[in-house]
Write an enzyme that holds these catalytic residues in place. Structure first.
Site, PDB file in Angstrom:
ATOM      1  N   SER A   1      -5.669   4.117   4.227  1.00  0.00           N
ATOM      2  CA  SER A   1      -5.244   3.163   3.200  1.00  0.00           C
ATOM      3  C   SER A   1      -6.462   2.681   2.413  1.00  0.00           C
ATOM      4  O   SER A   1      -6.708   1.484   2.259  1.00  0.00           O
ATOM      5  CB  SER A   1      -4.495   1.972   3.810  1.00  0.00           C
ATOM      6  OG  SER A   1      -3.750   1.296   2.815  1.00  0.00           O
TER       7      SER A   1
ATOM      8  N   LYS B   1       0.240   3.834  -2.761  1.00  0.00           N
ATOM      9  CA  LYS B   1      -0.717   4.945  -2.718  1.00  0.00           C
ATOM     10  C   LYS B   1      -0.023   6.307  -2.649  1.00  0.00           C
ATOM     11  O   LYS B   1      -0.619   7.326  -3.023  1.00  0.00           O
ATOM     12  CB  LYS B   1      -1.667   4.763  -1.531  1.00  0.00           C
ATOM     13  CG  LYS B   1      -2.605   3.569  -1.660  1.00  0.00           C
ATOM     14  CD  LYS B   1      -3.560   3.497  -0.474  1.00  0.00           C
ATOM     15  CE  LYS B   1      -4.544   2.331  -0.618  1.00  0.00           C
ATOM     16  NZ  LYS B   1      -3.906   1.020  -0.390  1.00  0.00           N
TER      17      LYS B   1
ATOM     18  N   SER C   1       0.785  -1.239   0.000  1.00  0.00           N
ATOM     19  CA  SER C   1       0.000   0.000   0.000  1.00  0.00           C
ATOM     20  C   SER C   1       0.811   1.279   0.000  1.00  0.00           C
ATOM     21  O   SER C   1       0.240   2.367  -0.121  1.00  0.00           O
ATOM     22  CB  SER C   1      -0.969   0.012   1.191  1.00  0.00           C
ATOM     23  OG  SER C   1      -2.118  -0.743   0.882  1.00  0.00           O
TER      24      SER C   1
END
Length: 517
Positions: A352, A178, A175
């Site tokens: 997230s 991102k 993640s």
């Protein structure tokens, strides 16, 4: 002592009351006491000097104070109030909703850094490579971090890399992808861009078309308080129809803004709804706003059915909704728009949020002349970052969320993204930094660092099976703002790996490895 303006006193009282248990623990842990600081080679990760912590927290509080204006969902506001009350940074999770505000600028924040650094009398140069190796090397070599790890530490003020371990080697980022999605989206669209959902009436057929605009925050909840409301859109649409003496319509929905597969390559998954240009509440089947939960199979049909229910309550009868495409002659009756992109980016990073990430990737693609698909988004993100002059060697994008295990990023690229976001010449990228979870306080770091660098570390987490990553910023003991990225592959115990990364970030914050300037 940070001054408290009269305007924030009501929120301050509320924030202090809610935070009282944690405040008590932090106050006890940070109470000044005589200490003897070890040399950098022997810093014990979890033992903070009260004086160093006070300096770092004062600096963090100064950053928060200088950063205004405050965002839509209250994180920046809560951090400001808590900083004023406790002389430390903190915040509240992005689950709350509020009135959108413009994106803050990086310029005042960096100016504030200089002011507060002087206030805490920091006269040290950036940490040296040997000192950082002595501190970080053993921690990054922990067995919990698996067979492969990479790392980079960069001085945000100068952009100079201070420490690196295979920092140019590309690994699965999970993640932390991102961060790249956020930089690309803000570069392509700007921090003030909003995503609009509209209801349009076809002049010839009388068909009412609900046109999706790719807004991942569109909600069917009764009181969205600042976020785009499907209920509000229905109420305004019904009023426009009644003005035309229309009380029954054929209802359809248009999702043609996006193309390609709606399902992520991982398939049906509680972490991400099928990606559609029209979705209400991220297709969640409960009242949650974050985290994994079962999603509806057809988000557009689900949103349109809810819209039909709201129209019925407002006196407009509809047919069961079906897919269609609005013509260029269709008359827009009503619209609702998302908060500015700055707020969407912050919410994405703090929680997230995979749904926001994949929508922002598609909107980046459309703004870059690419199809609004997984492939188009991946191509557009890479192109935007290349245009910014970032180190792209080895980087490979396949989605915007980091759920795809074929994504590859380097520690050098992640730290470069963070340094670029702090560039005073690029104020539109500031939400990339302000959206990072705060250790011990917000988002995916709420329950981490409770006995470590709470309030000092701001970082994006990343977790897949066998993969643990962490990238963000922190204020070290000398008062310097550092960007860091740690990526580990081949981990077998995610909790142990997570703790190992947290200990490493804590040690970096506690290092005080700078030489006299």
């Amino acid at each position: 002592m940070v001054r408290i303006a009269n305007a924030v006193r009501p929120r301050l009282a509320k924030a202090v009351t809610a935070a009282r248990p944690r405040v008590a623990r932090l106050t006890r842990s940070l109470r000044p006491r005589p200490v003897h600081l070890p040399r950098p080679r022997t810093v014990r990760t979890w033992q903070y000097a009260a004086g160093a912590a006070t300096a770092g927290l004062a600096l963090a509080a100064g950053v928060v104070t200088a950063a205004g204006p405050w965002d839509a969902n209250g994180q920046r506001t809560a951090e400001r109030d808590r900083a004023a009350a406790l002389e430390r940074s903190g915040g509240t999770d992005h689950g709350g909703r509020g009135t959108p505000r413009p994106a803050p600028s990086a310029g005042p924040v960096l100016t504030g850094l200089g002011r507060v650094t002087g206030a805490v009398d920091t006269k040290k140069a950036a940490p040296g490579a040997k000192a950082l190796t002595d501190v970080l090397g053993p921690l990054l070599g922990a067995s919990a971090l698996g067979g492969t790890h990479t790392a980079a530490v960069v001085d945000v003020a100068t952009g100079k890399r201070l420490y690196g371990v295979d920092s140019g080697k590309a690994l699965t980022p999970a993640s932390t992808t991102k961060i790249a999605t956020a930089v690309a989206a803000l570069s392509a669209l700007g921090p003030d861009h909003r995503l609009t959902t509209r209801a349009a009436l076809e002049p010839d057929t009388g068909e009412l078309v609900l046109v999706g605009g790719g807004d991942p925050t569109l909600t069917a909840h009764a009181q969205p308080d600042g976020w785009a409301s499907l209920r509000t859109l229905a109420t305004d649409t019904a009023a426009a129809l009644r003005e035309r003496d229309i009380h029954k319509v054929t209802l359809s929905y248009d999702t043609t803004l996006y193309t390609g597969p709606a399902l992520h390559p991982i398939g049906v998954n509680d972490n991400l709804a099928p990606v559609s240009a029209l979705t209400a509440d991220e297709g969640r089947t409960d009242n949650s706003t974050a985290g994994p939960v079962r999603r509806v199979a057809d988000p557009a049909k689900d949103a349109s059915t809810k819209f039909a229910g709201f129209l019925k309550a407002a006196g407009i009868t509809t047919t069961p909704p079906g897919p269609s495409k609005a013509s260029t002659r269709a008359e827009t009756l009503a619209t609702v728009s998302s908060p500015p992109l700055s707020a969407l980016v912050e919410r994405m990073l703090t929680n997230s949020d995979n749904d926001i990430a994949e929508n922002l990737a598609r909107r980046t693609a459309l703004a870059s002349g690419e199809p609004g698909s997984y492939d188009g988004g991946a191509k557009a993100i890479a192109a935007r970052l290349t245009k910014l002059g970032l180190p792209m060697t080895g980087a490979s994008f396949h989605d915007g969320s980091g759920l795809d295990r074929d994504d590859r990023l380097t520690a050098d690229l992640l730290t470069a993204l963070l340094v670029t976001a702090g560039d005073p010449g690029r104020p539109g990228l500031r939400p990339v930094l302000t959206g990072l979870p705060v250790a011990g306080f917000t988002g995916t770091l709420t329950s981490r660092y409770t006995d470590g660098a709470a309030g000092l570390v701001r970082a994006k987490t990343g977790t897949l099976t066998g993969v643990n990553t962490l990238a963000g910023t922190l204020v070290d003991r000398d008062g310097r703002l550092l960007a860091f990225a740690f990526l580990a592959s081949g981990t077998t115990d995610p909790m142990q790996a997570q703790s190992a990364l947290d200990r490493t970030a804590t040690a970096l914050a506690a290092c005080g490895c700078g030489q006299p300037g």
